[in-house]
Design a protein around this motif. Structure first.
Motif, short mmCIF file in Angstrom:
data_model
loop_
_atom_site.label_atom_id
_atom_site.label_comp_id
_atom_site.label_asym_id
_atom_site.label_seq_id
_atom_site.Cartn_x
_atom_site.Cartn_y
_atom_site.Cartn_z
N ASN A 1 0.82 -1.20 0.09
CA ASN A 1 -0.13 0.04 -0.11
C ASN A 1 0.91 1.20 0.06
O ASN A 1 1.91 1.38 -0.31
CB ASN A 1 -0.94 -0.15 1.11
CG ASN A 1 -2.03 -1.02 1.09
OD1 ASN A 1 -3.08 -0.80 0.54
ND2 ASN A 1 -2.23 -2.09 1.70
N LYS A 2 0.55 2.37 0.56
CA LYS A 2 1.23 3.58 0.43
C LYS A 2 1.10 4.21 1.87
O LYS A 2 0.88 5.44 1.99
CB LYS A 2 0.82 4.47 -0.42
CG LYS A 2 0.72 4.05 -1.86
CD LYS A 2 0.04 5.08 -2.88
CE LYS A 2 0.20 4.39 -4.39
NZ LYS A 2 -0.52 5.39 -5.12
N ILE A 3 1.03 3.22 2.83
CA ILE A 3 0.84 3.83 4.27
C ILE A 3 2.27 4.27 4.78
O ILE A 3 3.09 3.67 4.70
CB ILE A 3 0.29 2.49 5.12
CG1 ILE A 3 -0.97 1.95 4.47
CG2 ILE A 3 0.23 3.05 6.64
CD1 ILE A 3 -1.29 0.74 5.31
N GLY A 4 2.27 5.36 5.52
CA GLY A 4 3.40 5.82 6.00
C GLY A 4 3.57 6.11 7.38
O GLY A 4 2.43 5.61 8.35
N GLY A 5 4.44 6.83 8.11
CA GLY A 5 4.37 7.30 9.37
C GLY A 5 5.03 6.27 10.36
O GLY A 5 5.77 5.24 9.80
N ASN A 6 5.20 6.25 11.42
CA ASN A 6 5.50 5.23 12.38
C ASN A 6 4.62 4.18 12.68
O ASN A 6 3.60 4.12 12.60
CB ASN A 6 6.10 5.90 13.61
CG ASN A 6 7.08 7.03 13.71
OD1 ASN A 6 7.74 7.10 12.60
ND2 ASN A 6 7.33 7.56 14.72
N ILE A 7 5.27 3.02 12.81
CA ILE A 7 4.44 1.79 13.13
C ILE A 7 4.07 1.99 14.68
O ILE A 7 4.96 2.21 15.50
CB ILE A 7 5.22 0.59 13.22
CG1 ILE A 7 5.84 0.25 11.51
CG2 ILE A 7 4.44 -0.77 13.55
CD1 ILE A 7 6.46 -1.01 11.53
N PRO A 8 2.76 2.17 15.17
CA PRO A 8 2.39 2.45 16.31
C PRO A 8 2.75 1.46 17.57
O PRO A 8 2.55 0.20 17.11
CB PRO A 8 0.88 2.73 16.31
CG PRO A 8 0.41 1.85 15.03
CD PRO A 8 1.74 1.96 14.10
N ASP A 9 2.92 1.47 18.76
CA ASP A 9 3.14 0.65 19.64
C ASP A 9 2.26 -0.12 20.04
O ASP A 9 2.13 -1.00 20.66
CB ASP A 9 3.73 1.51 20.91
CG ASP A 9 5.11 1.82 20.87
OD1 ASP A 9 5.90 1.28 19.96
OD2 ASP A 9 5.59 2.97 21.83
N GLU A 10 0.70 0.46 19.68
CA GLU A 10 -0.64 -0.24 20.18
C GLU A 10 -0.56 -1.51 19.54
O GLU A 10 -1.29 -2.34 19.77
CB GLU A 10 -1.51 0.68 19.79
CG GLU A 10 -1.84 1.66 20.81
CD GLU A 10 -0.72 3.00 20.55
OE1 GLU A 10 -0.88 4.00 21.19
OE2 GLU A 10 0.00 2.97 19.72
N ILE A 11 0.40 -1.75 18.31
CA ILE A 11 0.19 -3.24 17.58
C ILE A 11 0.48 -4.27 18.49
O ILE A 11 0.25 -5.32 18.51
CB ILE A 11 1.13 -2.86 16.33
CG1 ILE A 11 0.73 -4.33 15.60
CG2 ILE A 11 2.45 -3.15 16.90
CD1 ILE A 11 1.24 -4.10 14.08
N GLY A 12 1.32 -3.90 19.72
CA GLY A 12 1.67 -4.79 20.87
C GLY A 12 0.54 -5.17 21.44
O GLY A 12 0.60 -6.39 22.46
N ASN A 13 -0.72 -4.87 21.53
CA ASN A 13 -2.09 -5.32 21.90
C ASN A 13 -2.43 -6.40 21.42
O ASN A 13 -3.17 -7.26 22.05
CB ASN A 13 -2.72 -4.28 22.01
CG ASN A 13 -2.66 -3.20 22.99
OD1 ASN A 13 -1.50 -3.07 23.79
ND2 ASN A 13 -3.23 -1.94 22.72
N LEU A 14 -1.79 -6.87 20.26
CA LEU A 14 -2.45 -7.95 19.45
C LEU A 14 -1.75 -9.20 19.74
O LEU A 14 -0.92 -9.67 19.04
CB LEU A 14 -2.43 -7.68 18.00
CG LEU A 14 -3.10 -6.34 17.61
CD1 LEU A 14 -2.89 -6.17 15.80
CD2 LEU A 14 -4.78 -6.28 17.83
N THR A 15 -1.79 -9.70 20.98
CA THR A 15 -0.71 -10.63 21.68
C THR A 15 -1.03 -12.07 20.74
O THR A 15 0.04 -12.76 20.80
CB THR A 15 -1.08 -10.77 22.76
OG1 THR A 15 -2.40 -11.14 23.22
CG2 THR A 15 -0.74 -9.42 23.93
N MET A 16 -1.89 -12.42 19.99
CA MET A 16 -2.06 -13.69 19.38
C MET A 16 -1.53 -13.49 17.86
O MET A 16 -1.66 -14.61 17.14
CB MET A 16 -3.68 -14.04 19.29
CG MET A 16 -4.25 -14.50 20.64
SD MET A 16 -3.35 -15.70 21.63
CE MET A 16 -3.47 -16.85 20.48
N LEU A 17 -1.23 -12.28 17.33
CA LEU A 17 -0.53 -12.19 16.39
C LEU A 17 0.54 -13.04 15.80
O LEU A 17 1.61 -13.13 16.67
CB LEU A 17 -0.20 -10.82 16.00
CG LEU A 17 -0.23 -10.06 14.52
CD1 LEU A 17 -1.60 -10.19 14.12
CD2 LEU A 17 0.20 -8.77 14.58
N SER A 18 0.34 -13.98 14.72
CA SER A 18 1.61 -14.92 14.39
C SER A 18 2.00 -14.49 13.19
O SER A 18 3.40 -15.14 12.76
CB SER A 18 1.01 -16.25 14.33
OG SER A 18 0.02 -16.34 13.47
#
Length: 359
Positions: free
Chosen positions: A151-168
């Motif tokens: 895609n064309k998504i920019g900026g920083n990767i947010p820390d809130e992604i750490g809430n998705l604890t089941m992400l594999s």
């Protein structure tokens, strides 16, 4: 129509349908899916019947995504969309790309109103812009697959992604992310595949990556990462593929990588790595596919590479290796590609190389 990434996620979290133009496209897509799945049959009698991809039809109950298919992934829709579709490779690619978009959109109504049931979210190969919103951390705690690549998504990767604890499985490849790799990634204990390549990430590769004990594939290539390759990567017991190519990594390759006995592919090409390759690294006997350190400042001998008896391709070109070409390379029986160009090797070419029947 171009949607910003923030707009998409606000729609997702609100459990709303996309705009009318998307709804029409989704209907057309599923009409095509039903005609392909059952070209001579009907759309289903009262009470419904299951279509390809987990869609349940029926004249009395309306159209809905059946509850039992909540774990079906949009990746399966993408894979099946190209089957039986004529028009060559170009048409197949278009249908696959459409299936990813429509597969994710087609599940928004049920899967995202009941966000706790959401397992897979695929929004890749679109024209999403803006930044990745912090609200991504409010998605389902059961989410295991997140694919936002190309895609064309920019900026920083947010820390809130750490809430998705089941992400594999997480793919943010092929976007315009900048900033550093966030520490939130180390709070994902189930992460098995991480694709961050082809972005604008900079800074160092964090040492804490060694805490992701289930990580099997790490792709950070084509960014602007600098500094030394962290010793902590050697603490990943299941690491199979490591791609750090096309960055600005410097200093020596850590000997701790030799502890990754499951490594099958290593690509560190086009960095600024120096000194000798540690013998424990080139002695990894399970390296099965590819060992690429081309385009660096490495030096010394390549004698130890003869221990990689299963490897299919070795590329050490454009470095400062010296000495003779070792005749012991004949022990690499599966070798199909060997590139030693652009170094300071001397002496005769070993006759024993003729024993490499696949070269």
């Amino acid at each position: 129509m171009t949607w910003t990434c923030d707009c998409v996620f606000r729609t997702v979290l609100a459990g709303q349908w996309p705009p009318a133009t998307w709804r029409a496209r989704v209907r057309r897509f599923f009409a095509w899916r039903r005609s392909w799945a059952c070209p001579h049959g009907s759309a289903g009698a009262a009470g419904g019947r299951e279509e390809v991809g987990g869609y349940a039809g029926g004249s009395s109950g309306g159209r809905r995504w059946r509850h039992g298919s909540s774990t079906q992934t949009a990746l399966q829709l993408r894979a099946s969309a190209g089957v039986g579709a004529g028009g060559g490779a170009s048409a197949a690619r278009k249908k696959n790309s459409a299936a990813v978009l429509f597969g994710a959109a087609g599940r928004m109504r049920y899967g995202l109103c009941c966000r706790q049931q959401l397992r897979n979210l695929v929004l890749s190969f679109n024209h999403l812009t803006g930044v990745l919103p912090t609200s991504i951390g409010c998605l389902s705690s059961s989410l295991s697959v997140l694919i936002l690549g190309s895609n064309k998504i920019g900026g920083n990767i947010p820390d809130e992604i750490g809430n998705l604890t089941m992400l594999s499985y997480r793919s943010l490849k092929g976007n315009r992310f900048n900033g550093t790799i966030p520490s939130a990634l180390y709070r994902l204990p189930n992460l098995e595949r991480l694709y961050l390549h082809t972005n604008n990430l900079h800074g160092r590769i964090p040492e804490c990556f060694g805490q992701s004990k289930r990580l099997g594939l790490l792709s950070l290539s084509q960014n602007m990462l600098s500094g030394q390759i962290p010793q902590g990567l050697g603490a990943l017991p299941h690491l199979r593929e490591l791609d750090l190519s096309h960055n600005q990594l410097s200093r020596k390759i850590p000997a701790s990588l030799g502890k990754c006995k499951t490594l099958e592919l290593v690509d560190m090409a086009h960095n600024k790595l120096t000194r000798n390759i540690p013998s424990k690294v080139v002695g990894l006997q399970n390296l099965e596919f590819y060992f690429n350190v081309s385009g660096n400042l490495l030096q010394g001998s390549i004698l130890e590479m003869s221990k990689m008896v299963m490897v299919l391709a070795i590329d050490v070109s454009q470095n400062n290796f010296s000495g003779g070409i070792p005749s012991a390379l004949e022990s690499c029986k599966g070798l199909m590609y060997l590139n030693l160009s652009g170094n300071a090797f001397e002496g005769p070419i070993p006759v024993s190389l003729v024993n490499l029947k696949n070269l």
